[in-house]
Design a protein around this motif. Structure first.
Motif, mmCIF file in Angstrom:
data_model
loop_
_atom_site.group_PDB
_atom_site.id
_atom_site.type_symbol
_atom_site.label_atom_id
_atom_site.label_comp_id
_atom_site.label_asym_id
_atom_site.label_seq_id
_atom_site.Cartn_x
_atom_site.Cartn_y
_atom_site.Cartn_z
ATOM 1 N N LEU A 87 -1.655 -0.619 2.830
ATOM 2 C CA LEU A 87 -2.167 -0.785 1.888
ATOM 3 C C LEU A 87 -0.913 -0.175 0.702
ATOM 4 O O LEU A 87 -0.089 -1.098 1.123
ATOM 5 N N PRO A 88 -1.325 -0.974 -0.526
ATOM 6 C CA PRO A 88 -0.134 -0.714 -2.056
ATOM 7 C C PRO A 88 1.401 -0.092 -1.325
ATOM 8 O O PRO A 88 0.708 1.280 -1.817
ATOM 9 N N PRO A 89 1.974 -0.168 -1.534
ATOM 10 C CA PRO A 89 2.534 1.051 -1.585
ATOM 11 C C PRO A 89 2.854 2.317 -2.930
ATOM 12 O O PRO A 89 2.761 3.394 -2.630
ATOM 13 N N LEU A 90 2.098 1.591 -4.100
ATOM 14 C CA LEU A 90 1.672 2.739 -5.412
ATOM 15 C C LEU A 90 0.848 3.817 -5.271
ATOM 16 O O LEU A 90 0.579 4.913 -6.232
ATOM 17 N N LEU B 17 9.195 6.314 0.608
ATOM 18 C CA LEU B 17 8.296 5.141 0.063
ATOM 19 C C LEU B 17 8.565 4.205 0.158
ATOM 20 O O LEU B 17 8.640 2.907 0.733
ATOM 21 N N LEU B 18 10.432 3.642 -0.325
ATOM 22 C CA LEU B 18 10.878 2.454 0.165
ATOM 23 C C LEU B 18 10.747 2.263 2.057
ATOM 24 O O LEU B 18 10.701 1.347 2.173
ATOM 25 N N VAL B 19 11.216 3.056 2.221
ATOM 26 C CA VAL B 19 11.506 3.337 3.639
ATOM 27 C C VAL B 19 9.819 2.705 4.375
ATOM 28 O O VAL B 19 9.735 1.612 5.690
ATOM 29 N N LEU B 20 8.763 3.240 4.557
ATOM 30 C CA LEU B 20 7.702 2.793 4.375
ATOM 31 C C LEU B 20 7.227 1.675 4.135
ATOM 32 O O LEU B 20 6.857 1.362 5.344
ATOM 33 N N ALA B 21 7.342 0.797 2.552
ATOM 34 C CA ALA B 21 7.058 0.064 2.859
ATOM 35 C C ALA B 21 8.470 -1.380 3.328
ATOM 36 O O ALA B 21 7.424 -2.980 4.088
ATOM 37 N N MET B 22 9.056 -1.383 3.873
ATOM 38 C CA MET B 22 10.018 -1.862 4.231
ATOM 39 C C MET B 22 9.496 -2.301 5.746
ATOM 40 O O MET B 22 9.997 -3.000 6.553
ATOM 41 N N PHE B 23 9.476 -0.807 7.102
ATOM 42 C CA PHE B 23 9.319 -0.904 8.539
ATOM 43 C C PHE B 23 8.692 -1.434 8.637
ATOM 44 O O PHE B 23 8.625 -2.730 9.428
ATOM 45 N N ALA C 61 10.669 -8.399 3.857
ATOM 46 C CA ALA C 61 10.966 -6.420 3.731
ATOM 47 C C ALA C 61 11.451 -6.141 2.464
ATOM 48 O O ALA C 61 11.381 -5.446 1.734
ATOM 49 N N LEU C 62 12.575 -6.941 2.269
ATOM 50 C CA LEU C 62 13.501 -6.669 0.864
ATOM 51 C C LEU C 62 13.273 -7.172 -0.326
ATOM 52 O O LEU C 62 13.852 -6.623 -1.224
ATOM 53 N N GLY C 63 12.374 -8.379 -0.489
ATOM 54 C CA GLY C 63 11.920 -8.791 -0.945
ATOM 55 C C GLY C 63 10.390 -7.289 -1.995
ATOM 56 O O GLY C 63 10.423 -7.101 -3.091
ATOM 57 N N ILE C 64 9.849 -7.490 -0.795
ATOM 58 C CA ILE C 64 8.583 -5.550 -1.318
ATOM 59 C C ILE C 64 9.629 -5.209 -1.224
ATOM 60 O O ILE C 64 9.008 -4.263 -2.683
ATOM 61 N N GLY C 65 10.814 -4.442 -0.994
ATOM 62 C CA GLY C 65 11.086 -3.053 -1.073
ATOM 63 C C GLY C 65 11.698 -3.659 -2.914
ATOM 64 O O GLY C 65 11.436 -2.588 -3.354
ATOM 65 N N TRP C 66 12.215 -4.888 -3.467
ATOM 66 C CA TRP C 66 12.560 -5.066 -4.143
ATOM 67 C C TRP C 66 11.360 -4.644 -5.441
ATOM 68 O O TRP C 66 11.448 -3.796 -6.649
ATOM 69 N N GLY C 67 10.021 -4.860 -4.998
ATOM 70 C CA GLY C 67 8.722 -5.008 -6.298
ATOM 71 C C GLY C 67 8.277 -3.424 -5.946
ATOM 72 O O GLY C 67 8.226 -2.793 -7.261
ATOM 73 N N THR C 68 8.631 -2.974 -4.429
ATOM 74 C CA THR C 68 8.182 -1.059 -4.123
ATOM 75 C C THR C 68 9.351 -0.183 -4.828
ATOM 76 O O THR C 68 8.636 0.343 -5.947
ATOM 77 N N LEU C 69 10.493 -0.999 -5.784
ATOM 78 C CA LEU C 69 11.400 0.229 -5.908
ATOM 79 C C LEU C 69 11.691 0.026 -7.213
ATOM 80 O O LEU C 69 11.064 0.964 -8.027
#
Length: 284
Positions: free
Chosen positions: A135-138, A158-164, A216-224
Motif C-alpha cells: 500500500l502507498p503510505p499516503l 507513518l515513516l516507521v511503517l514505510a521503512m519497517f 528503506a531510507l529512500g522510501i522514507g524520504w519520499g514518504t516524509l
C-alpha cells in the motif's frame, strides 16, 4: 665388449612453455570505478538544463536557470521561507526521518531475524506485513492523522511503517540465504544458539540488512515529503508546497536539491558502514 652410450633427451623450457598467471575476469560491473562516468553524466545534465532554460524552450517561470537556483539558495538561507529559516526546515525533516529510521531498524531487524529462524514468527508476522507493505503510505496517512493528530507522532509513525517492511523483509531474506554448512560447522564445534545467532546468522545476513536499510531510507524520504505536504508547518516538503502555491519554481528546485543532498548523504553513510562491516561483500 661394446660401449653402450645412454642418451637422454634434454627438455629446455622456453618462456612460452612456462606457467603464466591468469587473472580471472569478473562478470558484470563488480568493483569497477564509475566515478568519472557519473561526474560526466551530472555535468551533461546540468549543461542540458542550462541550455534549455537559456534558449527559452521552457518559460523561465517553470524552469529557472541553474544560476537562479543557486542565487535563491543564498536568499532562502539568509531570509528563510514560509515562516521559518532554512535550518529549521531542514532540521525538522532530519529529526523525523532519523527518529523513524532508528525505530524501524531497532524493531525491524530483530523481527526479521526471528521470522527467518522461526516458522511461527513467520506465519504470524508475514500476513500483516505483506498486507500493508504494497500500500502507498499516503493511503493510510489519513488514518494516522485521525488516530494520532497532525503533530509529530503521526508523521513519525507513518515513516516507521514505510521503512519497517523493507528492513524486516531484508533481514528475513538474509537468514534464508545463510549457507547451512556454516551452521553445521559451528554446531560441530559446540556452538550454542546465541553464539550461532551473533557469530554466524547476523554477520551472514548483514549485507542483505544494509541493502534493506538503503531502500528503506529512500522510501522514507519520499514518504516524509508527502506527509509534510499535507499536514505540517515546518520541513522541506512544506517549503516546497508553499513555494508551488506561489509559482516560486526556483524555491521548489532548492527544496528538491536539499532533499537529494540529504538522501545522498544518508546513502553514502550506509555504503561506508557496509564497507566497514561487510568488506567481503561481492568478493566471494
Amino acid at each position: 665388449m661394446s660401449n653402450v652410450i645412454e642418451t637422454r633427451d634434454i627438455v629446455v623450457k622456453t618462456e612460452a612453455d612456462q606457467a603464466k598467471t591468469v587473472r580471472l575476469q569478473g562478470y558484470g560491473v563488480g568493483q569497477s570505478n564509475t566515478l568519472v562516468i557519473s561526474l560526466a553524466t551530472a555535468v551533461a545534465l546540468i549543461a542540458t538544463w542550462w541550455l534549455v532554460a537559456k534558449l527559452g524552450v521552457v518559460p523561465r517561470l517553470f524552469l529557472p536557470t541553474p544560476q537562479e537556483v543557486i542565487a535563491q539558495i543564498g536568499a532562502v538561507y539568509r531570509d528563510g521561507y514560509a515562516g521559518a529559516s532554512l535550518g529549521e526546515h531542514v532540521s525538522a525533516s532530519l529529526f523525523r526521518i532519523a527518529t523513524a529510521a532508528a525505530i524501524a531498524i531497532v524493531v525491524g531487524i530483530p523481527l526479521g531475524l526471528l521470522m527467518g529462524l522461526n516458522r511461527w514468527a513467520k506465519g504470524i508476522l508475514d500476513t500483516p506485513i505483506e498486507f500493508y507493505w504494497p500500500l502507498p503510505p499516503l493511503a493510510y496517512l489519513p488514518l494516522m492523522i485521525i488516530w494520532l493528530g497532525i503533530g509529530e507522532t503521526s508523521k513519525v509513525t507513518l515513516l516507521v511503517l514505510a521503512m519497517f517492511a523493507p528492513i524486516c523483509l531484508s533481514a528475513q531474506a538474509g537468514v534464508r540465504s545463510l549457507p547451512i554448512e556454516r551452521v553445521n560447522a559451528a554446531r560441530s564445534l559446540g556452538g550454542r544458539p546465541w553464539q550461532l545467532l551473533l557469530s554466524i546468522v547476523l554477520p551472514s545476513a548483514l549485507p542483505e540488512i544494509l541493502t534493506g536499510i538503503r531502500i528503506a531510507l529512500g522510501i522514507g524520504w519520499g514518504t516524509l515529503v508527502a506527509a509534510e505536504l499535507i499536514a505540517s508547518n515546518r520541513g522541506i516538503g512544506y517549503m516546497i508546497m508553499s513555494a508551488s502555491q506561489f509559482l516560486a519554481t526556483d524555491v521548489v528546485f532548492v527544496g528538491i536539491g536539499i532533499i537529494a543532498a540529504c538522501a545522498f548523504a544518508f546513502g553514502a553513510a550506509v555504503r561506508l558502514l557496509e564497507a566497514t562491516l561487510v568488506p567481503w561483500k561481492g568478493k566471494s
